[in-house]
Design a protein around this motif. Structure first.
Motif, PDB file in Angstrom:
ATOM      1  N   LYS A   1      23.203  39.329  53.311  1.00  0.00           N
ATOM      2  CA  LYS A   1      24.279  39.781  52.420  1.00  0.00           C
ATOM      3  C   LYS A   1      25.586  39.957  53.192  1.00  0.00           C
TER       4      LYS A   1
ATOM      5  N   ARG B   1      27.426  36.624  53.733  1.00  0.00           N
ATOM      6  CA  ARG B   1      27.634  35.838  52.513  1.00  0.00           C
ATOM      7  C   ARG B   1      28.953  35.053  52.520  1.00  0.00           C
TER       8      ARG B   1
ATOM      9  N   ILE C   1      29.212  30.890  52.127  1.00  0.00           N
ATOM     10  CA  ILE C   1      29.962  30.174  51.093  1.00  0.00           C
ATOM     11  C   ILE C   1      30.851  29.099  51.725  1.00  0.00           C
TER      12      ILE C   1
ATOM     13  N   TRP D   1      25.326  27.623  47.103  1.00  0.00           N
ATOM     14  CA  TRP D   1      25.624  29.063  47.173  1.00  0.00           C
ATOM     15  C   TRP D   1      24.750  29.847  46.194  1.00  0.00           C
ATOM     16  N   LEU D   2      24.617  29.347  44.962  1.00  0.00           N
ATOM     17  CA  LEU D   2      23.787  30.034  43.974  1.00  0.00           C
ATOM     18  C   LEU D   2      22.317  30.065  44.403  1.00  0.00           C
TER      19      LEU D   2
ATOM     20  N   GLU E   1      21.802  32.745  46.916  1.00  0.00           N
ATOM     21  CA  GLU E   1      21.675  34.056  46.275  1.00  0.00           C
ATOM     22  C   GLU E   1      20.274  34.252  45.689  1.00  0.00           C
TER      23      GLU E   1
ATOM     24  N   ILE F   1      17.997  35.167  48.490  1.00  0.00           N
ATOM     25  CA  ILE F   1      18.123  36.575  48.858  1.00  0.00           C
ATOM     26  C   ILE F   1      17.346  37.456  47.882  1.00  0.00           C
ATOM     27  N   LEU F   2      17.439  37.112  46.597  1.00  0.00           N
ATOM     28  CA  LEU F   2      16.746  37.896  45.577  1.00  0.00           C
ATOM     29  C   LEU F   2      15.245  37.904  45.807  1.00  0.00           C
TER      30      LEU F   2
END
Length: 264
Positions: free
Chosen positions: A194, A197, A201, A227-228, A231, A234-235
């Motif tokens: 995080k 980040r 990007i 990028w998505l 994320e 990471i989730l």
């Protein structure tokens, strides 16, 4: 009950090399079996893959072949690449069969979903490129063609172009798997991901610039999904503990280091 690898035994190097050779031969055989089944449809396969471009060619314009042998060799090359892509589940299954005996049970529980996810994500990346990215790119190229220039693309150049994009998007869609693996083995943690980040990007756009043709549309269409997907990685990583924190990673003998108590 200890969580040791199911086949926790030493194998001679020759045995490992023999097994590796066998599995490599199976991968090659799978590719050629698929290729043999698709050989009769080489022209139709190329027609399908070239549809996104031909839909935006000017009226009366067609694709061209500038080399004498390209009308035959280019569809054949495409069919071989398609065979390789379709054989990916078999290839990954052989890789899994080679490394699985040395894994702990809890490692297998997470490795299997990652294996299945990697196959699905690779195909999803290729589908994303074909159904969304290609029409947008070719529509832009057709609209940007200068006056007095007729857009007639060489079939070999087109194949090289789309294969680059297929591979780029297929690999880019593996980002969630890569992120989960890095967190799982303890190389990084979620807080660190995080924190970096903004750099990720920027890196996505740099990678998009390197892997895609030199136009802003294809670069953006690769960078934003990367990028998505980062994320998403990471989730899912936040739900998985590090491999090193698993209590069963230690060999069973570590729990029996103390000598047995003597009876009085």
């Amino acid at each position: 009950m200890s969580d040791l690898p199911e086949n926790d035994q030493h194998m001679p190097l020759v045995s490992h090399l023999t097994e590796l050779r066998t599995r490599l031969l199976r991968c090659v055989a799978a590719i050629f079996i698929i290729f043999a089944g698709l050989f009769a449809f080489t022209q139709q396969i190329y027609t399908f893959v070239s549809t996104p471009l031909r839909a935006y060619l000017p009226a009366g314009a067609t694709m061209i072949a500038t080399d004498v042998s390209s009308p035959f060799l280019t569809p054949l090359k495409l069919t071989m690449m398609v065979s390789l892509f379709l054989a990916i589940p078999v290839i990954l299954h052989q890789i899994w069969g080679f490394i699985a005996p040395g894994l702990y049970k809890h490692e297998k529980r997470i490795a299997v979903p990652l294996l299945v996810s990697s196959i699905f994500l690779f195909y999803a990346g290729m589908a994303f490129a074909y159904f969304l990215v290609f029409p947008l790119i070719f529509k832009f190229f057709a609209a940007a063609t200068p006056a007095g220039v007729e857009m007639m693309t060489d079939i070999t150049s087109y194949l090289d172009f789309v294969m680059t994009l297929f591979f780029a998007f297929g690999v880019a869609f593996e980002i969630p798997v890569a992120v989960v693996l890095l967190v799982w083995i303890g190389v990084v943690d979620v807080k660190y991901l995080k924190k970096i980040r903004p750099y990720v990007i920027i890196g996505c756009f740099v990678v998009g610039m390197i892997l895609t043709p030199p136009d802003i549309f294809s670069q953006t269409l690769l960078a934003v999904p990367m990028w998505l997907l980062f994320e998403i990685g990471i989730l899912f990583s936040s739900l998985i503990s590090k491999r090193g924190e698993h209590p069963d990673d230690q060999p069973a003998d570590d729990h029996n280091d103390q000598p047995p108590a003597t009876q009085a």
